[in-house]
Design an enzyme around this catalytic site. Structure first.
Site, PDB file in Angstrom:
ATOM      1  N   ASP A 166     -17.967 -81.484 -32.577  1.00  0.00           N
ATOM      2  CA  ASP A 166     -17.200 -80.224 -32.573  1.00  0.00           C
ATOM      3  C   ASP A 166     -18.209 -79.068 -32.542  1.00  0.00           C
ATOM      4  OD1 ASP A 166     -15.381 -78.203 -32.833  1.00  0.00           O
ATOM      5  OD2 ASP A 166     -14.676 -78.761 -34.828  1.00  0.00           O
TER       6      ASP A 166
ATOM      7  N   CYS B   5      -6.585 -52.231 -29.830  1.00  0.00           N
ATOM      8  CA  CYS B   5      -7.253 -53.346 -30.497  1.00  0.00           C
ATOM      9  C   CYS B   5      -7.402 -54.492 -29.501  1.00  0.00           C
ATOM     10  CB  CYS B   5      -6.429 -53.803 -31.700  1.00  0.00           C
ATOM     11  SG  CYS B   5      -7.044 -55.296 -32.500  1.00  0.00           S
TER      12      CYS B   5
ATOM     13  N   CYS C 200      -1.811 -55.343 -39.523  1.00  0.00           N
ATOM     14  CA  CYS C 200      -2.168 -56.455 -38.648  1.00  0.00           C
ATOM     15  C   CYS C 200      -1.214 -57.602 -38.937  1.00  0.00           C
ATOM     16  CB  CYS C 200      -3.615 -56.879 -38.890  1.00  0.00           C
ATOM     17  SG  CYS C 200      -4.104 -58.340 -37.934  1.00  0.00           S
TER      18      CYS C 200
ATOM     19  N   CYS D  66      -5.362 -59.233 -29.834  1.00  0.00           N
ATOM     20  CA  CYS D  66      -4.207 -60.013 -29.356  1.00  0.00           C
ATOM     21  C   CYS D  66      -3.804 -59.517 -27.974  1.00  0.00           C
ATOM     22  CB  CYS D  66      -3.042 -59.897 -30.329  1.00  0.00           C
ATOM     23  SG  CYS D  66      -3.392 -60.489 -31.987  1.00  0.00           S
TER      24      CYS D  66
ATOM     25  N   GLU E 112     -25.039 -81.003 -39.843  1.00  0.00           N
ATOM     26  CA  GLU E 112     -24.683 -79.587 -39.705  1.00  0.00           C
ATOM     27  C   GLU E 112     -25.926 -78.736 -39.909  1.00  0.00           C
ATOM     28  OE1 GLU E 112     -23.345 -75.889 -39.478  1.00  0.00           O
ATOM     29  OE2 GLU E 112     -22.052 -77.591 -38.981  1.00  0.00           O
TER      30      GLU E 112
ATOM     31  N   GLN F  87     -11.488 -73.798 -40.200  1.00  0.00           N
ATOM     32  CA  GLN F  87     -10.627 -73.344 -39.110  1.00  0.00           C
ATOM     33  C   GLN F  87      -9.674 -72.259 -39.613  1.00  0.00           C
ATOM     34  OE1 GLN F  87     -10.507 -73.912 -35.922  1.00  0.00           O
ATOM     35  NE2 GLN F  87     -11.709 -75.765 -35.580  1.00  0.00           N
TER      36      GLN F  87
ATOM     37  N   CYS G 191     -13.994 -75.519 -28.668  1.00  0.00           N
ATOM     38  CA  CYS G 191     -13.349 -74.208 -28.673  1.00  0.00           C
ATOM     39  C   CYS G 191     -13.641 -73.462 -27.375  1.00  0.00           C
ATOM     40  CB  CYS G 191     -13.805 -73.373 -29.872  1.00  0.00           C
ATOM     41  SG  CYS G 191     -15.595 -73.075 -29.905  1.00  0.00           S
TER      42      CYS G 191
ATOM     43  N   TYR H 285     -21.951 -81.477 -35.974  1.00  0.00           N
ATOM     44  CA  TYR H 285     -21.512 -80.109 -36.261  1.00  0.00           C
ATOM     45  C   TYR H 285     -20.375 -80.153 -37.287  1.00  0.00           C
ATOM     46  CZ  TYR H 285     -23.842 -79.824 -31.717  1.00  0.00           C
ATOM     47  OH  TYR H 285     -24.732 -79.966 -30.667  1.00  0.00           O
TER      48      TYR H 285
END
Length: 491
Positions: free
Chosen positions: A422, A82, A178, A85, A373, A316, A449, A352
């Protein structure tokens, strides 16, 4: 006559020396950089080169001679296959150190602007079960590893519910457990799988565009509510416009029976939703979503605020850490700077804005907050969120940022004292940056991000603004992703 390609080499006893982008590590062999997934600096390994270019190679580990002292034992059975992570083999303190360095490197190398001393990165409150949303694809044939393909005793054509394999859009890795979300989501997903297989429901074939069970989205919230969204692909010859008719088909009846079973099995689900998606992709922004049980939304909590989250809403995905991220943004928007005075009742633009989370979070310290937005449904949620919380000093507008945020818009609604932005991973459009420069707010709070595109935008803003605060925030433990908040003030 085609020339035979030379076999790619095996590199022996190579020490992994550093981290690279996208969660990979790197080594250096004869002045050439080699990118390696899943390894840790300090590992001594043999590598099979999979791709060779003039200035770099990509390789995978085929043997470990020595394990790094930095290594941690991965906790997930799917680690290494996967792609979610990629840093489980690294202790969390080391992950934070690498993310802090990543922000520093990108802002200095790409931005090339004067920077203050960075604040230490804010680690996530939780490092497991921290997400509030996961999206699982369904496939009629599961992804098989190379060793599984060689196992003649293993049944190959088995349907699966799980995550898409990186770089293979039509391949699904079956997920048994998971660790990213409350364990109830594992129970729900596995029960869906077992019921579907046991009752002969067809799983989606993305290449052929056939099969009933297509996608399952699971969300939860700090309020204790759960939302589950089923994407089906009904086999209907003429695809009738009447929603009621399409669910009377054989596929429709199978889908409704599955929904009823899950509703009965899991009373914790407060919003059980479904849709028939006949498109080639799984996006649901343009789809009609129906309610099978409960409401068409759940509520998220932050401080003393409640936020309505619908099936198409962005929120988020790390709820607790989102509070710390937005607290930093609020602090930067209003706090005193360099022995100055705090900003009292400023006009704030929130670019945003999504569902208005930041806008409503900072509204009580502002004279007015104007949110913009692209997604109309998100703007409607933002308005509702203001109403729910009794906030009357917000205005929200839907449209493309570079079109809405114009000189005429600013002339009509007022020149902002603070702009909070953002943007998505791609950063801000150059036209948006130019409009911000003309608007000339006292402060810009840039939440990102993707520090690489943030650094590019900081360079564009550098002609009028200087960076006075940098705060990295980890929203996604065990991944190389990192958020960063920057405060800029006018020179």
């Amino acid at each position: 006559m085609t020339r035979k390609k030379k076999p790619l080499p095996i590199l022996e006893h190579i020490e992994i020396t550093d981290f690279a982008a996208e969660g990979k590590s790197l080594a250096r062999v004869n002045d050439m950089v080699v990118f390696v997934p899943w390894a840790v600096p300090g590992d001594v390994v043999d590598l099979q080169v999979r791709r060779k270019k003039h200035s770099f190679m990509e390789a995978e580990v085929i043997r470990y001679h020595e394990y790094s002292k930095e290594r941690a034992k991965p906790f997930c059975q799917h680690f290494g296959v996967c792609g979610g992570c990629k840093w489980q083999q690294l202790p969390y303190a080391a992950q934070l150190k690498m993310k802090q360095q990543q922000v520093y490197d990108q802002l200095t190398r790409i931005g090339k602007v004067e920077l203050p001393e960075f604040r230490p990165i804010l680690g996530s409150v939780k490092t497991q079960e921290y997400r509030n949303k996961l999206d699982f694809g369904c496939a009629n044939k599961r992804w098989l590893t190379s060793s599984e393909l060689k196992d003649e005793s293993l049944e190959k054509d088995v349907p699966a519910i799980g995550f898409h394999i990186t770089g293979a859009f039509d391949k699904i890795l079956p997920i048994e457990k998971c660790w990213l979300m409350d364990d109830l989501h594992n129970e729900i997903r596995n029960e869906v799988r077992d019921y579907a297989i046991g009752h002969g429901l067809s799983f989606f074939d993305l290449r052929q565009q056939v099969g009933l069970l297509r996608d399952v989205i699971i969300r939860n919230s700090a309020s204790g509510e759960w939302m589950v969204i089923f994407q089906f692909h009904l086999d209907i010859p003429e695809n009738p416009d009447n929603q009621k008719d399409r669910w009377q088909s054989a596929d429709g009846q199978q889908a409704l029976a599955l929904l009823q079973y899950i509703a009965d099995k899991f009373p914790q689900i407060t919003s059980l939703l479904y849709l028939d998606n006949q498109k080639c992709n799984d996006t649901i922004g343009d789809q009609d979503i129906l309610v099978f049980k409960g409401q068409d939304h759940i509520f998220e909590l932050m401080e003393d605020l409640r936020f309505k989250v619908g099936p198409k809403s962005f929120y988020q995905t790390n709820t607790e850490q989102a509070y710390h991220l937005y607290s930093v943004a609020r602090e930067f928007a209003f706090a005193p700077i360099e022995n100055g005075e705090p900003l009292n009742s400023p006009l704030v633009y929130d670019l945003y804005t999504g569902t208005g989370t930041i806008a409503n979070f900072v509204a009580r310290r502002a004279r007015k907050v104007i949110g913009i937005e692209y997604v109309p449904e998100a703007i409607e949620d933002a308005k509702v969120n203001s109403q729910i919380n009794g906030i009357e000093n917000t205005l929200f507008f839907a449209g493309d940022m570079k079109d809405v945020l114009s000189d005429e818009f600013i002339a009509e609604h007022g020149r902002p004292d603070v702009i909070i932005t953002d943007p998505p991973r791609a950063g801000m459009h150059p036209d948006v940056v130019k409009t911000i420069l003309r608007a000339a707010p006292q402060r810009i709070v840039y939440v990102s991000c993707n520090p690489a595109t943030q650094a590019r935008d900081l360079q564009l803003l550098d002609e009028q603004y200087r960076v006075v605060e940098v705060q990295p925030v980890d929203m996604f433990p065990h991944t190389p992703h990192v958020e960063n908040v920057v405060l800029l003030i006018k020179k």
